[in-house]
Design an enzyme around this catalytic site. Structure first.
Site, PDB file in Angstrom:
ATOM      1  N   SER A   1       1.039  -1.223  -0.111  1.00 29.67           N
ATOM      2  CA  SER A   1       0.124  -0.071   0.109  1.00 29.67           C
ATOM      3  C   SER A   1       0.791   1.162  -0.054  1.00 29.67           C
ATOM      4  O   SER A   1       2.063   1.309   0.637  1.00 29.67           O
ATOM      5  CB  SER A   1      -1.072   0.116   1.320  1.00 29.67           C
ATOM      6  OG  SER A   1      -1.521   1.201   1.321  1.00 29.67           O
TER       7      SER A   1
ATOM      8  N   ARG B   1     -22.042  -8.847 -46.606  1.00 31.09           N
ATOM      9  CA  ARG B   1     -20.782  -8.181 -45.986  1.00 31.09           C
ATOM     10  C   ARG B   1     -21.225  -7.042 -45.232  1.00 31.09           C
ATOM     11  O   ARG B   1     -22.331  -6.420 -45.488  1.00 31.09           O
ATOM     12  CB  ARG B   1     -19.775  -7.475 -47.005  1.00 31.09           C
ATOM     13  CG  ARG B   1     -19.220  -8.715 -48.135  1.00 31.09           C
ATOM     14  CD  ARG B   1     -18.033  -9.220 -47.653  1.00 31.09           C
ATOM     15  NE  ARG B   1     -17.006  -8.141 -47.331  1.00 31.09           N
ATOM     16  CZ  ARG B   1     -16.077  -7.919 -48.276  1.00 31.09           C
ATOM     17  NH1 ARG B   1     -16.404  -8.057 -49.325  1.00 31.09           N
ATOM     18  NH2 ARG B   1     -15.263  -6.983 -47.929  1.00 31.09           N
TER      19      ARG B   1
END
Length: 455
Positions: free
Chosen positions: A279, A318
């Site tokens: 930490s 497509r």
């Protein structure tokens, strides 16, 4: 090659992404795969007599990815709508003038992009399979080593029945084995070349279309599909789903490790290393940073898989939007799923297991997790419903007075008149109430070994 080239960010990718897969899906790697498709296509067409062999050789010589300006191709893609358009232009310019007209003969952009992706996916799936096997082997070793370590089983986040820690790990192993099987299956069944030309029919090649497609498949060592899959994207979904399943298996393990690592529980700890899990303000902290990365990845992967599900709906022959949505999505899926399984393998290989703390935590609840065992012993003489009623009352007394259930049961004539002291003690011994856990651990280990051998 810098980390930024590999996986997009020198700041974030080391925390989350697989650097090995980042190299596979680097910008240069993507262009290289597409150029390999162009070279193989020219050679396949020369083999079939569609273009001159000299043209195929000239095209192959120009398909070195180091020859191309990545940024220029990226800018061209923004104008053309995909990477293949500027790449084909650049490739054509590098081929000898006499042979330029044969570049990209009869192909469309999607053929090159999709087949290039399949080449990358083949390599990436092999790497992910190897990492998953490492995670499975580490989990199997944990299950064997701690098969007799008794701990609280928890349902709905509360103590339920005692279980061996090896059983919990066997559940983890089962999830990894299922994910490995899914990855193995898509490597075998979902990969295929894409070659259909403008509308999927190979019309530009006339009667030579299928012959060329078969030759291209042989040269790239990829399966040939029955039909062009420009707008039928089940192959892409199957790969994404396998990666999502793997991510879920890893996230399940990561979440359990985080819960076991809580200060109040302390039953297992991620591997330690200098500077890992600290930490910025609290010197005593040891945070579960590996599992945090896996769980963060899973949150992103969930959305990425959803994108691929959405992209299954593609217009006509497509698609103008759904197909492009796959490109970066699939790249990110591979990098994040690969990062998760790498971290999971490392966590499992170095997991610190606190067997003593597991037993201490089980004993905190005064034997109450064995209430079902006591009830079943009593039920043999008085029936299940009556036994449930008597043990439930004894359990309430134990919880209210903070006294062990064994003590309450021995002093309660409703129970002690039916069961002797030795019978009560045997019913409340956790080692006597593990059911078929040991057999299931063995089955999980056997199934995992079978899956490892199948690869």
């Amino acid at each position: 090659m810098t980390t930024e080239d590999i996986a997009g960010s020198r700041l974030f990718s080391p925390m989350f992404a697989s650097q090995a897969l980042g190299r596979v899906f680097s910008d240069r790697g993507i262009l290289g795969a597409m150029l390999e498709v162009e070279a193989a296509l020219a050679e396949a067409e020369a083999e079939c007599g569609v273009i001159p062999r000299e043209a195929a050789a000239a095209i192959r010589d120009a398909c070195d990815p180091g020859l191309y300006d990545i940024e220029a191709i990226g800018r061209g893609a923004a104008l053309g709508g995909n990477l293949a358009i500027p790449l084909v232009k650049a490739l054509t310019a590098k081929v000898e003038a006499d042979h330029r007209g044969y570049v990209h003969w009869g192909a469309t952009s999607q053929d090159v992009i999709d087949t290039g992706f399949m080449l990358l996916a083949r390599t990436a799936l092999a790497e992910i399979g190897a990492q998953t096997r490492s995670a499975m082997k580490a989990a199997a070793a944990l299950a064997r080593r701690h098969r007799d370590a008794i701990m609280p089983g928890r349902t709905w986040m509360q103590h339920a029945l005692p279980i061996p820690f090896g059983y919990k790990v066997a559940v983890w192993l089962s999830g990894l084995a299922a994910a490995h099987a899914a990855v193995r299956r898509v490597r075998r069944e979902a990969l295929a070349i894409q070659f259909g030309g403008a509308a999927g029919t190979l019309a530009a090649l006339r009667s030579d279309g299928l012959q060329v497609r078969a030759a291209l498949a042989r040269r790239l060592s990829l399966p040939e599909p029955a039909v062009t899959w420009h707008a039928e994207r089940s192959r892409i979904f199957e790969i994404a789903a396998a990666l999502g399943l793997l991510s879920g298996a890893c996230a399940k393990i990561a979440l359990d490790i985080q819960l076991l690592m809580q200060t109040e529980i302390g039953e297992a700890l991620e591997p330690s290393a200098p500077g890992k899990g600290g930490s910025s303000t609290m010197p005593h902290k040891r945070n579960p940073v590996g599992s945090a990365a896996v769980r963060a990845n899973h949150r992103r992967i969930t959305g990425l898989v959803a994108t691929i599900v959405s992209a299954l709906e593609q217009e006509q022959e497509r698609a103008p939007g759904a197909w492009p949505a796959e490109w970066e999505t699939m790249r990110d899926l591979f990098l994040l799923a690969g990062g998760s399984v790498e971290r999971t393998a490392a966590m499992l290989a170095g997991l610190e297991v606190e067997e003593g703390r597991m037993r201490e935590n089980l004993d905190l609840t005064l034997g109450l997790p064995l209430a079902e065992s006591l009830m079943m012993a009593l039920a043999r003489d008085i029936g299940r419903m009556e036994a449930h009623h008597r043990v439930e009352a004894a359990s309430r007394t134990a919880a209210t007075k903070r006294r062990p259930l064994a003590e309450i049961a021995r002093s309660d004539p409703q129970i002690s008149d039916v069961l002797g002291e030795d019978e009560i003690d045997a019913a409340l011994d956790p080692s006597n109430y593990l059911g078929s856990a040991a057999a299931m651990i063995e089955r999980a280990l056997t199934e995992a070994e079978r899956e490892l051998e199948a690869d």
